[in-house]
Design a protein around this motif. Sequence first.
Motif, short mmCIF file in Angstrom:
data_model
loop_
_atom_site.label_atom_id
_atom_site.label_comp_id
_atom_site.label_asym_id
_atom_site.label_seq_id
_atom_site.Cartn_x
_atom_site.Cartn_y
_atom_site.Cartn_z
N HIS A 106 32.04 41.81 40.63
CA HIS A 106 31.47 41.15 41.79
C HIS A 106 32.34 39.98 42.25
O HIS A 106 32.49 39.75 43.46
CB HIS A 106 30.05 40.68 41.49
N GLU A 107 32.92 39.26 41.30
CA GLU A 107 33.84 38.17 41.66
C GLU A 107 35.04 38.72 42.42
O GLU A 107 35.48 38.15 43.43
CB GLU A 107 34.30 37.43 40.41
N LYS A 129 25.53 40.07 49.87
CA LYS A 129 26.16 39.37 50.99
C LYS A 129 25.20 39.31 52.20
O LYS A 129 25.14 38.29 52.88
CB LYS A 129 27.45 40.08 51.40
N ASN A 140 34.17 39.90 45.91
CA ASN A 140 34.03 38.73 46.79
C ASN A 140 35.39 38.25 47.26
O ASN A 140 35.59 37.91 48.43
CB ASN A 140 33.29 37.62 46.05
#
Length: 519
Positions: free
Chosen positions: A136-137, A192, A140
Amino acid sequence: MSSFPALNDEQWLKLLEQVAKTFNEVTLSRGFNYFKQQRVAALTLSENRIVQAKVTGSEDYSVTLNLEKFLSSHCTCPVQNSCKHLAAVIMELADRLGYPASQIVNATYHLKRTASNSSTESLLTQLPDMDIFKWHELLNQYTVHVKPAYDQGTYMNVLRYELQNIRKLAVPFSAIDWVYFELHQQLFILRKIKEQNVQGRITDYTSSSLYRMYDEIHAWLQQQSALFDFTLSEERLQQTLSYIRQQLVEENGHKYLDYGLYTALWKYWIVPYPDANDWISQEINHMEKLTDESNSSSLSAAKAFLYLNQSRNDDAWAALEAGDMLKKAPKSLFLPFLSHISAARDWVSLIEWLLRTAPYFYGQRNRELDAYMGYWKEAVVHVPDAEKHLWNVLDGMLPHSALMIEDLLYEQQKWKPWLELQILNGHDPFYHRVSVLQPIEKEAPNLLLPYYHQAIEYYVSLKNRHDYKLAVKLLKRLNKVYKKMKQLERWDRFLTRFMERHSRLRALQEEIKKGKLLE
């Protein structure tokens, strides 16, 4: 201009670096205006990579751009170098060589993005060794340049488009890891969109994209369930459950969207496998620790769902009663519970839960209420004595259950109360398609007599040609019913009296003759 290529991609990046170092934003913006106004003329490129051009304006200036020694480039204008004329020539050259002139205008930003993309692409090859939180990092970081749009549907589609490019890279994932990664790409997009909801004002129109995406993920989870035993990828599954648990903690209000996603994951990916009970026990331990620290309604609902999977019905209901969640519970909260009990074929428990949850389904008819009624019908098939409870529930739901009562009476072929309900509601035979009344005509034609007689008298009472024609149509259908009953003498007596009573209505008499009823 020479036909040989003046720049390759590496040289293009070096040119952008020189532009970023020597030009300010104002000059580049003015140069872009000159470029768009097509003020660059007579551009030539020599074999030693020197560009000559003229830039027209209030005065004409000659520009020399040296691609080998950039700092020696100059213009005949008073500024002489790093001017808008030189910037316009660089943009014109880029455009002719197939490079975006806009990248010259935003040279600093483009260089940063290129560096970031290069670093990110390098990290993408390490995805198989990362846990899902690192995924997920990285996602992003990979989509940092995508700016939220007012229309969430547009924003969602742009994010999807960007993430699809990862598939083109040589990521050494196993087949099952690709499925997990695709799931987390979708969960990332959800997060998001939810962040955008929190940060700005979203209309009902744009927020519908969020609900649509939840529905799509539900369908996707079910589709993927046939591919693998996901419990065999234990570490990925544990990480995924941990991630969604955190979403449950953060879910506010009483929409239970993440709860629905959580239950779908269990239903399709875990519960079908033999070791599911071990996973449930382990997950309940995590849930109990979290619910001690959080008052999230979604978390309590998820814990209740797990209890139910262990046939701990009382514990499940107690978990739902915790806090104030049942005061504002939507219909959708209970459907996973009913679905699970139905799948387990525990009909006694299903009836118990249907009765417990009945008050929460009161209101306008919608797909949740239809699903609830579907579980009732299933339960009654297996436990016929439960039908009296079903009718009590429907009575309690009036007036919203009126159509459901009507449908149920028809499904159960309870023709007499169904017809009485039609008369009570003012629905004459023309309200239905002919095929709707055909089963009654076949099985209990005598029940149709008062229904047709009343409708015929109504249309005659309106006293106009159009309604007389409708009355005659119904008389023909009534004749058919009497024939079905083999009571033609009774029909003849009725028609004779009918003609006598309405003998003064010439238009009606004419329509009856046209309809050939007197034969």
